[in-house]
Design a protein around this motif. Structure first.
Motif, mmCIF file in Angstrom:
data_model
loop_
_atom_site.group_PDB
_atom_site.id
_atom_site.type_symbol
_atom_site.label_atom_id
_atom_site.label_comp_id
_atom_site.label_asym_id
_atom_site.label_seq_id
_atom_site.Cartn_x
_atom_site.Cartn_y
_atom_site.Cartn_z
ATOM 1 N N ARG A 182 0.859 -1.187 0.000
ATOM 2 C CA ARG A 182 0.000 0.000 0.000
ATOM 3 C C ARG A 182 0.891 1.232 0.000
ATOM 4 O O ARG A 182 1.717 1.414 0.894
ATOM 5 C CB ARG A 182 -0.925 0.046 1.209
ATOM 6 N N VAL A 183 0.718 2.092 -1.002
ATOM 7 C CA VAL A 183 1.431 3.366 -1.094
ATOM 8 C C VAL A 183 0.437 4.468 -0.758
ATOM 9 O O VAL A 183 -0.582 4.635 -1.441
ATOM 10 C CB VAL A 183 2.019 3.591 -2.490
ATOM 11 N N SER A 184 0.707 5.217 0.294
ATOM 12 C CA SER A 184 -0.197 6.262 0.753
ATOM 13 C C SER A 184 0.431 7.628 0.559
ATOM 14 O O SER A 184 1.656 7.791 0.608
ATOM 15 C CB SER A 184 -0.528 6.078 2.245
ATOM 16 N N LEU A 185 -0.415 8.619 0.369
ATOM 17 C CA LEU A 185 0.010 10.014 0.332
ATOM 18 C C LEU A 185 -0.778 10.741 1.408
ATOM 19 O O LEU A 185 -1.956 11.053 1.238
ATOM 20 C CB LEU A 185 -0.231 10.621 -1.048
ATOM 21 N N LYS A 186 -0.132 10.974 2.548
ATOM 22 C CA LYS A 186 -0.782 11.557 3.708
ATOM 23 C C LYS A 186 -0.687 13.087 3.662
ATOM 24 O O LYS A 186 0.326 13.645 3.223
ATOM 25 C CB LYS A 186 -0.129 11.058 4.998
ATOM 26 N N PRO A 187 -1.717 13.780 4.144
ATOM 27 C CA PRO A 187 -1.692 15.249 4.105
ATOM 28 C C PRO A 187 -0.502 15.855 4.834
ATOM 29 O O PRO A 187 0.090 16.831 4.362
ATOM 30 C CB PRO A 187 -3.013 15.636 4.790
ATOM 31 N N ALA A 188 -0.120 15.303 5.993
ATOM 32 C CA ALA A 188 0.966 15.881 6.783
ATOM 33 C C ALA A 188 2.312 15.203 6.539
ATOM 34 O O ALA A 188 3.347 15.871 6.513
ATOM 35 C CB ALA A 188 0.625 15.812 8.281
ATOM 36 N N LEU A 189 2.311 13.891 6.352
ATOM 37 C CA LEU A 189 3.563 13.138 6.295
ATOM 38 C C LEU A 189 4.068 12.881 4.886
ATOM 39 O O LEU A 189 5.238 12.563 4.697
ATOM 40 C CB LEU A 189 3.407 11.805 7.031
ATOM 41 N N GLY A 190 3.205 12.982 3.884
ATOM 42 C CA GLY A 190 3.633 12.718 2.514
ATOM 43 C C GLY A 190 3.566 11.244 2.160
ATOM 44 O O GLY A 190 2.664 10.524 2.584
ATOM 45 N N GLY A 209 12.998 6.959 2.161
ATOM 46 C CA GLY A 209 14.136 7.868 2.045
ATOM 47 C C GLY A 209 15.430 7.141 1.750
ATOM 48 O O GLY A 209 16.235 7.576 0.922
ATOM 49 N N TRP A 210 15.636 6.014 2.414
ATOM 50 C CA TRP A 210 16.847 5.228 2.181
ATOM 51 C C TRP A 210 16.872 4.666 0.767
ATOM 52 O O TRP A 210 17.910 4.649 0.101
ATOM 53 C CB TRP A 210 16.955 4.111 3.208
ATOM 54 N N ASN A 211 15.715 4.179 0.304
ATOM 55 C CA ASN A 211 15.647 3.614 -1.043
ATOM 56 C C ASN A 211 15.815 4.662 -2.136
ATOM 57 O O ASN A 211 16.261 4.348 -3.235
ATOM 58 C CB ASN A 211 14.319 2.878 -1.229
ATOM 59 N N LEU A 212 15.454 5.914 -1.822
ATOM 60 C CA LEU A 212 15.598 6.977 -2.809
ATOM 61 C C LEU A 212 16.985 7.604 -2.790
ATOM 62 O O LEU A 212 17.585 7.851 -3.840
ATOM 63 C CB LEU A 212 14.544 8.064 -2.561
ATOM 64 N N TRP A 213 17.495 7.885 -1.564
ATOM 65 C CA TRP A 213 18.712 8.696 -1.456
ATOM 66 C C TRP A 213 19.776 8.082 -0.552
ATOM 67 O O TRP A 213 20.778 8.724 -0.274
ATOM 68 C CB TRP A 213 18.354 10.091 -0.915
ATOM 69 N N PRO A 218 14.481 11.355 9.785
ATOM 70 C CA PRO A 218 14.234 11.180 11.220
ATOM 71 C C PRO A 218 12.805 10.783 11.556
ATOM 72 O O PRO A 218 12.561 10.123 12.561
ATOM 73 C CB PRO A 218 14.581 12.552 11.808
ATOM 74 N N GLY A 219 11.834 11.187 10.750
ATOM 75 C CA GLY A 219 10.439 10.859 11.002
ATOM 76 C C GLY A 219 9.827 10.106 9.842
ATOM 77 O O GLY A 219 10.433 9.970 8.769
ATOM 78 N N PRO A 220 8.615 9.578 10.023
ATOM 79 C CA PRO A 220 7.970 8.805 8.957
ATOM 80 C C PRO A 220 7.550 9.683 7.791
ATOM 81 O O PRO A 220 7.204 10.850 7.951
ATOM 82 C CB PRO A 220 6.747 8.194 9.666
ATOM 83 N N GLY A 221 7.587 9.105 6.597
ATOM 84 C CA GLY A 221 7.096 9.777 5.410
ATOM 85 C C GLY A 221 8.158 10.559 4.672
ATOM 86 O O GLY A 221 9.175 10.962 5.234
ATOM 87 N N VAL A 222 7.876 10.768 3.389
ATOM 88 C CA VAL A 222 8.701 11.611 2.520
ATOM 89 C C VAL A 222 7.783 12.668 1.922
ATOM 90 O O VAL A 222 6.775 12.330 1.295
ATOM 91 C CB VAL A 222 9.370 10.790 1.399
ATOM 92 N N PRO A 223 8.077 13.957 2.111
ATOM 93 C CA PRO A 223 7.199 15.007 1.580
ATOM 94 C C PRO A 223 6.974 14.862 0.082
ATOM 95 O O PRO A 223 7.878 14.478 -0.671
ATOM 96 C CB PRO A 223 7.966 16.297 1.906
ATOM 97 N N ARG A 224 5.767 15.202 -0.363
ATOM 98 C CA ARG A 224 5.428 15.099 -1.786
ATOM 99 C C ARG A 224 6.375 15.939 -2.629
ATOM 100 O O ARG A 224 6.733 15.543 -3.749
ATOM 101 C CB ARG A 224 3.974 15.556 -1.993
ATOM 102 N N ALA A 225 6.809 17.070 -2.116
ATOM 103 C CA ALA A 225 7.693 17.944 -2.890
ATOM 104 C C ALA A 225 9.082 17.338 -3.090
ATOM 105 O O ALA A 225 9.811 17.747 -3.994
ATOM 106 C CB ALA A 225 7.818 19.300 -2.202
ATOM 107 N N ASP A 226 9.451 16.365 -2.268
ATOM 108 C CA ASP A 226 10.792 15.781 -2.337
ATOM 109 C C ASP A 226 10.878 14.553 -3.233
ATOM 110 O O ASP A 226 11.988 14.112 -3.567
ATOM 111 C CB ASP A 226 11.279 15.402 -0.933
#
Length: 431
Positions: A182-190, A209-213, A218-226
């Motif tokens: 399940r891939v989610s896009l959360k309003p606050a966490l991305g 984050g590890w798989n991308l870069w 430090p916290g859950p989620g990757v912002p949509r802008a990133d």
């Protein structure tokens, strides 16, 4: 002169439905005139449906149907094993007729239903774009939830309705050879990517984050802008072995009591039996019961040790994607360079002023930059306090000592939780 009798309510309702279907018929012909000679409004035996004829006696139909206790709109095609496209009753007319047109036109042309309609969505979104990318790479997409969120499940002769949303937010569910994702896009966490392994019967979170870069956030989620939709798709198609995700297959057992020397006064007070989950929280769940004012005691056959509770909290925060939390000492069981963890052991629910005070302590705890707040509580929280916690980008979790489980008490904390349902629990059964 005798007054005219007022028509029965069911007659008035049927007349209203008739007019609505007539307006839908007109809208379909106006928006898609190429289908006008195939459009038929059928109200025989008061079973109203708007259909587009295909070949022979086959057709695609729009109708109101009952699923469980709910009446919904459904676009039904002639393929036996297909799933109907289900929509809420308040769906705009133009969306309904465009959905009917998309399905009918695809059958007439002998091609797949185009996006976003193939995903039961009325407009393109990040989720439909991700589903398209995965489908193009041969990954079976099971569900897309962005603006609609209505899905049928259960026996096909008597389907029920699954409505997703709330904490689940927008998501795409896909089935890989060795995992359900399940891939989610959360309003606050991305972006959040969660994996379900059937052999474990449990969910785990991919460190996106590890798989991308090759850098853990430090916290859950990757912002949509990133991260773009294409970036996320590229990570997914690499598969389970590349994700290096940990899934807890065995439940965490009760910890052994720690020695008296290791227990601090703070630990003794925090995990005393007298403070427990409010009764209504246990009955109706966190989303509604978190705002009750009075806690009620709960008893258990064996009380968990303070060290065990601290370990459970640390393990679950790590599983949620808090990447820099680590074991501390007796006075501060969990430490982090980014977050300040406060343990709230009072019977009274968290108030706005208390969360503000704790947030000030968190800010002051940082040496070079203010830290963000994580609260672990054995009580509830007021609505204003939860709203302030969200504004402060804080996380407030209730710790259920009897179940070894964290529950989110504000929106950010709820977004951080792992999915709570098994994939197999929702879906139409085969004929």
């Amino acid at each position: 002169m005798c007054p005219l009798p007022f028509p029965p309510g069911d007659m008035v309702a049927a007349f209203g439905r008739h007019l609505h279907f007539k307006s839908l018929e007109q809208a379909l012909c106006d928006r898609h005139p190429e289908l006008a000679d195939r459009v038929i409004f059928d109200d025989a035996n008061h079973l109203m449906h708007l259909k587009v004829t295909l070949s022979g006696r086959r057709s695609v139909a729009l109708a109101q149907v009952r699923m469980g206790y709910t009446i919904v709109w459904a676009v039904i095609d002639p393929v036996l094993d297909s799933e109907p496209s289900v929509w809420p009753l308040d769906t705009p007319d133009e969306v309904l007729v465009d959905a009917l047109h998309a399905v009918a036109s695809a059958h007439l042309a002998g091609v797949p239903v185009p996006s976003p309609w193939r995903w039961n969505e009325g407009e393109p979104s990040d989720m439909t774009e991700l589903a398209d990318l995965l489908d193009a790479r041969g990954v079976p997409v099971r569900r897309v939830a962005a603006g609609n969120g209505y899905f049928p499940y259960g026996p096909r002769h008597s389907p029920k309705l699954d409505i997703v949303g709330g904490r689940d937010g927008s998501f795409v569910e896909a089935e890989f050879p060795d995992a359900f994702v399940r891939v989610s896009l959360k309003p606050a966490l991305g972006w959040l990517v969660d994996v379900y392994l059937a052999e474990c019967g449990a969910w785990g979170r991919v460190d996106l984050g590890w798989n991308l870069w090759r850098s853990t956030r430090p916290g859950p989620g990757v912002p949509r802008a990133d991260a773009s939709v294409a970036d996320v798709a590229d990570v997914l198609v690499k598969g389970l072995k590349a994700w290096d995700v940990e899934v807890q297959c065995e439940p965490i057992g009760r910890g052994e009591p720690v020695s008296v020397q290791r227990r601090s006064e703070w630990q003794e007070s925090l995990f005393a039996d007298e403070t427990a989950l409010p009764a209504s929280l246990a009955e109706v769940g966190v989303d509604h019961g978190q705002f009750v004012e009075g806690p009620a005691p709960r008893t258990s056959q064996r009380s968990p040790s303070p060290r065990h509770i601290a370990d459970v909290v640390l393990d679950q925060l790590t599983a949620f994607g808090f990447g820099d939390v680590e074991e501390g000492d007796a006075e501060s069981p969990i430490r982090s360079d980014t977050f300040h963890v406060e343990w709230h052991d009072r019977a009274k629910n968290l108030s706005t002023s208390e969360v503000q005070r704790l947030n000030g302590l968190a800010a002051a705890a940082g040496e070079d930059a203010p830290k963000r707040l994580i609260v672990i509580t054995t009580a509830g929280i007021s609505r204003p306090a939860a709203a302030f916690a969200d504004t402060a980008k804080a996380f407030v979790f209730f710790v259920d000592r009897a179940a070894d489980k964290l529950m989110g008490l504000n929106s950010r904390a709820q977004e951080a939780l792992l999915p709570h349902t098994q994939p197999a629990e929702r879906g139409l059964e085969p004929w």
